[in-house]
Each structure stands twice: as C-alpha cells, then as structure tokens.
Design a protein around this motif. Structure first.
Motif, short mmCIF file in Angstrom:
data_model
loop_
_atom_site.label_atom_id
_atom_site.label_comp_id
_atom_site.label_asym_id
_atom_site.label_seq_id
_atom_site.Cartn_x
_atom_site.Cartn_y
_atom_site.Cartn_z
N ARG A 106 0.82 -1.20 0.00
CA ARG A 106 0.00 0.00 0.00
C ARG A 106 0.86 1.26 0.00
NH1 ARG A 106 -3.85 -0.75 4.92
NH2 ARG A 106 -1.89 -1.51 5.65
N GLN A 107 1.92 1.23 0.78
CA GLN A 107 2.76 2.41 0.88
C GLN A 107 3.31 2.80 -0.50
OE1 GLN A 107 5.81 2.20 3.86
NE2 GLN A 107 6.44 4.30 3.56
N ARG A 108 3.71 1.82 -1.27
CA ARG A 108 4.25 2.10 -2.61
C ARG A 108 3.16 2.68 -3.52
NH1 ARG A 108 7.25 -2.61 -5.48
NH2 ARG A 108 7.79 -2.82 -3.30
N ALA A 109 1.95 2.16 -3.43
CA ALA A 109 0.85 2.69 -4.25
C ALA A 109 0.53 4.13 -3.86
CB ALA A 109 -0.39 1.80 -4.09
N TYR A 110 0.51 4.40 -2.57
CA TYR A 110 0.23 5.75 -2.10
C TYR A 110 1.34 6.70 -2.54
CZ TYR A 110 -3.16 3.45 1.00
OH TYR A 110 -4.19 2.71 1.51
N ALA A 111 2.59 6.24 -2.44
CA ALA A 111 3.72 7.07 -2.84
C ALA A 111 3.68 7.36 -4.34
CB ALA A 111 5.03 6.38 -2.46
N THR A 112 3.26 6.38 -5.13
CA THR A 112 3.15 6.59 -6.57
C THR A 112 2.13 7.67 -6.88
OG1 THR A 112 3.81 4.32 -7.08
CG2 THR A 112 2.56 5.49 -8.79
N MET A 113 0.97 7.61 -6.24
CA MET A 113 -0.06 8.63 -6.47
C MET A 113 0.47 10.01 -6.06
SD MET A 113 -3.07 9.52 -7.57
CE MET A 113 -4.45 8.41 -7.51
N ALA A 114 1.15 10.08 -4.95
CA ALA A 114 1.70 11.37 -4.50
C ALA A 114 2.76 11.87 -5.48
CB ALA A 114 2.28 11.22 -3.10
N ARG A 115 3.60 10.98 -5.96
CA ARG A 115 4.69 11.37 -6.86
C ARG A 115 4.17 11.88 -8.19
NH1 ARG A 115 6.55 8.48 -10.65
NH2 ARG A 115 5.98 6.49 -9.73
N ILE A 116 3.23 11.16 -8.80
CA ILE A 116 2.79 11.55 -10.14
C ILE A 116 1.86 12.76 -10.13
CG2 ILE A 116 3.12 9.24 -11.10
CD1 ILE A 116 0.08 8.88 -11.04
N HIS A 169 -4.57 5.05 -9.23
CA HIS A 169 -5.85 5.01 -8.53
C HIS A 169 -6.37 3.57 -8.43
CE1 HIS A 169 -10.23 5.55 -7.98
NE2 HIS A 169 -9.82 6.47 -7.14
N SER A 170 -6.26 2.83 -9.51
CA SER A 170 -6.72 1.43 -9.51
C SER A 170 -5.94 0.58 -8.51
CB SER A 170 -6.57 0.82 -10.90
OG SER A 170 -7.45 1.45 -11.80
N MET A 184 -7.39 -1.46 -5.21
CA MET A 184 -7.16 -2.88 -4.95
C MET A 184 -6.56 -3.13 -3.56
SD MET A 184 -8.13 -4.65 -7.57
CE MET A 184 -7.29 -6.18 -7.25
N LEU A 185 -5.84 -2.16 -3.03
CA LEU A 185 -5.06 -2.40 -1.82
C LEU A 185 -5.67 -1.88 -0.52
CD1 LEU A 185 -1.54 -1.67 -3.29
CD2 LEU A 185 -2.53 -3.90 -2.75
N THR A 186 -6.65 -1.01 -0.60
CA THR A 186 -7.21 -0.47 0.64
C THR A 186 -8.72 -0.63 0.67
OG1 THR A 186 -7.28 1.43 2.15
CG2 THR A 186 -7.51 1.91 -0.19
N GLU A 187 -9.22 -0.73 1.87
CA GLU A 187 -10.67 -0.76 2.07
C GLU A 187 -11.13 0.48 2.82
OE1 GLU A 187 -11.75 -4.47 3.87
OE2 GLU A 187 -10.74 -5.62 2.33
N ASP A 188 -10.21 1.38 3.11
CA ASP A 188 -10.54 2.60 3.85
C ASP A 188 -11.29 3.56 2.92
OD1 ASP A 188 -10.41 5.25 4.94
OD2 ASP A 188 -8.78 4.60 6.24
N PRO A 189 -12.57 3.83 3.22
CA PRO A 189 -13.35 4.70 2.33
C PRO A 189 -12.82 6.13 2.25
CG PRO A 189 -14.60 4.17 4.32
CD PRO A 189 -13.35 3.36 4.36
N GLN A 190 -12.19 6.61 3.32
CA GLN A 190 -11.63 7.96 3.28
C GLN A 190 -10.44 8.04 2.34
OE1 GLN A 190 -11.08 8.72 7.54
NE2 GLN A 190 -12.60 10.35 7.34
#
Length: 131
Positions: A1-11, A30-31, A35-41
């Motif tokens: 998850r951390q890598r996915a979040y970092a990718t969104m922040a980076r791009i 975003h996709s 796939m990796l989180t269930e947190d609605p926020q």
C-alpha cells in the motif's frame, strides 16, 4: 500500500505533462489504491486527487497556450486561463495533502509535517503610554 500511495503522491506532484488529456498514469495509480485499501476515506481522497490532477493538467496546457499565443487570444481569455490554472493548482495541492495525510494515517505514520512558514516575530516598536 505504501508504494501505491507514494506513486499517487509522486505523479501528482507536478502538473505539466506531454499530453494533458492522457490520464493512464493517474488511473493506474488510482486502480492500485482501490485494490489495496478498504478505507473509504483514502479511496475518496484518491478519487479527488485523480480528478484534480486531471483538471490541473488541462489548466496548465490552457495557460501555456494563452501565454504562448497572445495575439490569437483576447486578454480576458488569457486572464481567465491563468485564474483557472491558479484555482486548479490550489485544489490539487489541497486534495493531494488530504490524500497524503489520510494515507499516512492508515499506514500508522501520522500526518505529514507542515511546510508552513513560521509566524513572523513582532519587532519592538514605539509604545504609547497613557499620561
């Protein structure tokens, strides 16, 4: 998850891209988050960043076109393009910050340290004294 979040922040850090209508990189990031989180926020914030980044990219292209070809555009249109760019940038910055803070919270890292400048110190000045 951390890598996915970092990718969104980076791009979404920069707004200028070769093709402002191309959103494949945003959609993929975003996709991956979906796939990796269930947190609605976090999901909601990622969606806002996706939309804001897409709008910001278009605003950059419109602003650049307005500045590059001054003779083909009315000054009011240039002013509007620049204003749209500024609004889009502010919105993207806010949505991105919200996303990063929610993602960090989910990862147990706490909010991102503030980059705000320190409060200015008051300089001693003349004081008035009541007689």
């Amino acid at each position: 998850r951390q890598r996915a979040y970092a990718t969104m922040a980076r791009i979404t850090k920069g707004m200028k891209v070769e093709d402002p209508l191309e959103i494949q990189d945003l959609a993929e990031a975003h996709s991956e988050i979906e796939m990796l989180t269930e947190d609605p926020q976090v999901l909601g914030a990622a969606g806002q960043v996706l939309y804001a980044a897409h709008m910001a990219r278009q605003a950059v292209a419109q602003k650049e076109a307005a500045i590059e070809d001054e003779s083909a555009m009315h000054p009011a249109q240039r002013t509007l393009a620049i204003r749209k760019f500024n609004v889009a940038k502010e919105e993207l910055d806010q949505y991105r910050t919200d996303f990063i803070n929610l993602a960090r919270k989910e990862l147990g890292l706490g909010p991102r340290p503030s980059l705000a400048s320190p409060e200015p110190e008051e300089l001693p000045g003349p004081t008035s004294k009541d007689p």
